[in-house]
Design a protein around this motif. Structure first.
Motif, mmCIF file in Angstrom:
data_model
loop_
_atom_site.group_PDB
_atom_site.id
_atom_site.type_symbol
_atom_site.label_atom_id
_atom_site.label_comp_id
_atom_site.label_asym_id
_atom_site.label_seq_id
_atom_site.Cartn_x
_atom_site.Cartn_y
_atom_site.Cartn_z
ATOM 1 N N ASN A 280 0.598 -0.770 0.151
ATOM 2 C CA ASN A 280 -0.064 -0.040 -0.212
ATOM 3 C C ASN A 280 0.455 1.248 0.187
ATOM 4 N N ALA A 281 2.247 1.330 0.444
ATOM 5 C CA ALA A 281 2.704 2.576 1.000
ATOM 6 C C ALA A 281 3.373 2.859 -0.342
ATOM 7 N N ILE A 282 4.621 1.764 -0.713
ATOM 8 C CA ILE A 282 4.840 2.386 -2.277
ATOM 9 C C ILE A 282 4.178 1.702 -3.362
ATOM 10 N N ALA B 14 -2.410 -9.254 -6.107
ATOM 11 C CA ALA B 14 -2.177 -9.442 -6.567
ATOM 12 C C ALA B 14 -0.935 -9.114 -6.981
ATOM 13 N N GLY B 15 -0.004 -8.434 -5.951
ATOM 14 C CA GLY B 15 1.358 -8.358 -5.337
ATOM 15 C C GLY B 15 1.345 -10.002 -4.535
ATOM 16 N N TYR B 16 0.709 -10.814 -3.738
ATOM 17 C CA TYR B 16 0.869 -11.353 -2.969
ATOM 18 C C TYR B 16 0.886 -13.076 -3.667
ATOM 19 N N PHE B 17 0.081 -12.432 -4.602
ATOM 20 C CA PHE B 17 0.155 -14.227 -5.613
ATOM 21 C C PHE B 17 1.581 -14.129 -6.305
ATOM 22 N N SER B 18 1.904 -13.310 -7.053
ATOM 23 C CA SER B 18 2.794 -12.974 -8.192
ATOM 24 C C SER B 18 4.043 -13.314 -7.229
ATOM 25 N N TRP B 19 4.565 -13.066 -5.825
ATOM 26 C CA TRP B 19 4.830 -13.588 -5.593
ATOM 27 C C TRP B 19 5.232 -15.632 -4.742
ATOM 28 N N VAL B 20 4.186 -15.674 -4.657
ATOM 29 C CA VAL B 20 3.512 -17.078 -4.729
ATOM 30 C C VAL B 20 4.415 -17.952 -6.046
ATOM 31 N N VAL B 21 4.089 -17.479 -6.775
ATOM 32 C CA VAL B 21 4.462 -17.568 -7.890
ATOM 33 C C VAL B 21 5.464 -17.356 -8.285
ATOM 34 N N VAL C 147 12.957 -9.767 -8.408
ATOM 35 C CA VAL C 147 12.430 -9.741 -10.141
ATOM 36 C C VAL C 147 11.612 -10.893 -10.724
ATOM 37 N N VAL C 148 12.263 -11.870 -10.590
ATOM 38 C CA VAL C 148 11.239 -12.882 -11.056
ATOM 39 C C VAL C 148 9.402 -12.485 -10.363
ATOM 40 N N ALA C 149 9.391 -11.700 -9.484
ATOM 41 C CA ALA C 149 8.321 -11.277 -8.827
ATOM 42 C C ALA C 149 7.608 -10.180 -9.620
ATOM 43 N N ALA C 150 8.721 -9.394 -9.948
ATOM 44 C CA ALA C 150 8.083 -8.449 -10.124
ATOM 45 C C ALA C 150 7.837 -8.751 -11.938
ATOM 46 N N SER D 190 6.634 -2.982 -7.971
ATOM 47 C CA SER D 190 6.566 -4.179 -7.551
ATOM 48 C C SER D 190 8.261 -4.838 -7.234
ATOM 49 N N TRP D 191 9.032 -4.087 -7.912
ATOM 50 C CA TRP D 191 10.509 -4.603 -7.606
ATOM 51 C C TRP D 191 11.003 -4.225 -6.302
ATOM 52 N N LEU D 192 10.705 -2.379 -6.422
ATOM 53 C CA LEU D 192 10.686 -2.296 -4.928
ATOM 54 C C LEU D 192 9.809 -2.556 -3.517
ATOM 55 N N ILE D 193 8.067 -3.556 -4.153
ATOM 56 C CA ILE D 193 8.132 -3.636 -2.992
ATOM 57 C C ILE D 193 8.307 -5.068 -2.814
ATOM 58 N N PHE D 194 8.883 -5.787 -3.629
ATOM 59 C CA PHE D 194 9.180 -7.143 -3.512
ATOM 60 C C PHE D 194 11.222 -7.005 -2.939
ATOM 61 N N TYR D 195 11.401 -6.396 -3.059
ATOM 62 C CA TYR D 195 12.792 -6.490 -2.668
ATOM 63 C C TYR D 195 12.539 -5.642 -1.189
ATOM 64 N N ALA D 196 12.285 -4.843 -1.085
ATOM 65 C CA ALA D 196 11.527 -5.382 0.630
ATOM 66 C C ALA D 196 10.999 -5.853 1.900
ATOM 67 N N PHE D 197 10.523 -6.478 0.739
ATOM 68 C CA PHE D 197 9.714 -7.437 1.407
ATOM 69 C C PHE D 197 10.915 -9.468 2.153
ATOM 70 N N ALA D 198 12.084 -8.705 0.816
ATOM 71 C CA ALA D 198 12.235 -10.313 0.861
ATOM 72 C C ALA D 198 13.416 -9.879 2.419
ATOM 73 N N LEU D 199 13.512 -8.503 1.684
ATOM 74 C CA LEU D 199 14.693 -7.968 3.112
ATOM 75 C C LEU D 199 14.157 -8.199 4.199
ATOM 76 N N TYR D 200 13.016 -7.614 4.687
ATOM 77 C CA TYR D 200 12.245 -8.141 5.906
ATOM 78 C C TYR D 200 12.652 -9.127 5.860
ATOM 79 N N LEU D 201 12.193 -10.560 5.439
ATOM 80 C CA LEU D 201 12.241 -11.265 5.870
ATOM 81 C C LEU D 201 13.441 -12.403 6.004
#
Length: 194
Positions: free
Chosen positions: A53-55, A98-105, A128-131, A175-186
């Protein structure tokens, strides 16, 4: 099977923002929240929801004001909805769904990379792949929503049924910004727990 059915129905009616389409969007977002909560736990699901949401709101508002990163456009749908800046409030949660399901795929394609983020390759490759998966989603939905449904209007038109090519680069970046932030958090949260 239920998620596949919901996705197929959502895509089938997404061109027409009727109450049915809105209900399907709510179900889609709810499915993502429930799945993320079961798969990652409530705290991590909430972190991804907030990051999306923020990004997304920051980048969407930046683009409506400046044209970067997506191009210049405005929303026609949702004038009676609350807005975050110039963006209808539903947009952020839809980025999450959409982002969550892209991350899962992407995680499946990379053989569980989301559970092995301590490996440098996974930390780089998974976002990168999730984006790219996420941008594929937009490639399917943007043109019909901008032309048939007129949910948003592109001011300068573009190369793919009035959609500018910059839009897809913007989706990749956002998308990359969202997923990279989440990957770093995880990765960080796994180190703390581990």
């Amino acid at each position: 099977m239920a998620i596949a059915g919901i996705l197929a129905a959502a895509i089938g009616v997404s061109w027409n923002p009727t109450p049915l389409a809105q209900a399907l969007a709510a179900i889609f977002i709810g499915c993502a929240l429930v799945h993320a909560t079961f798969d990652y736990g409530p705290r991590r699901a909430l972190v991804l929801f907030v990051a999306c949401n923020a990004i997304a709101f920051a980048m969407e508002n930046l683009s409506t004001a400046t044209g970067f990163p997506f191009g210049v456009y405005h929303f026609e749908v949702g004038p009676n909805l609350s807005h975050v800046g110039l963006i209808p409030i539903i947009v952020g949660p839809l980025w999450f769904g959409a982002g969550y399901f892209s991350w899962v795929v992407a995680s499946v394609l990379l053989d569980g990379a989301d559970r092995q983020l301590h490996r440098p390759f996974n930390l780089i490759a998974l976002p990168v792949v999730a984006a790219f998966v996420m941008t594929q989603w937009d490639l399917v939905m943007d043109a019909p929503n901008a032309t048939i449904a007129m949910v948003w209007i592109w001011h300068d038109g573009g190369g793919v049924f009035v959609v500018p090519l910059s839009n897809y680069l913007g989706w990749l970046l956002t998308s990359w910004l969202i997923f990279y932030a989440f990957a770093l958090y995880l990765r960080r949260s796994c180190r703390i727990q581990g």
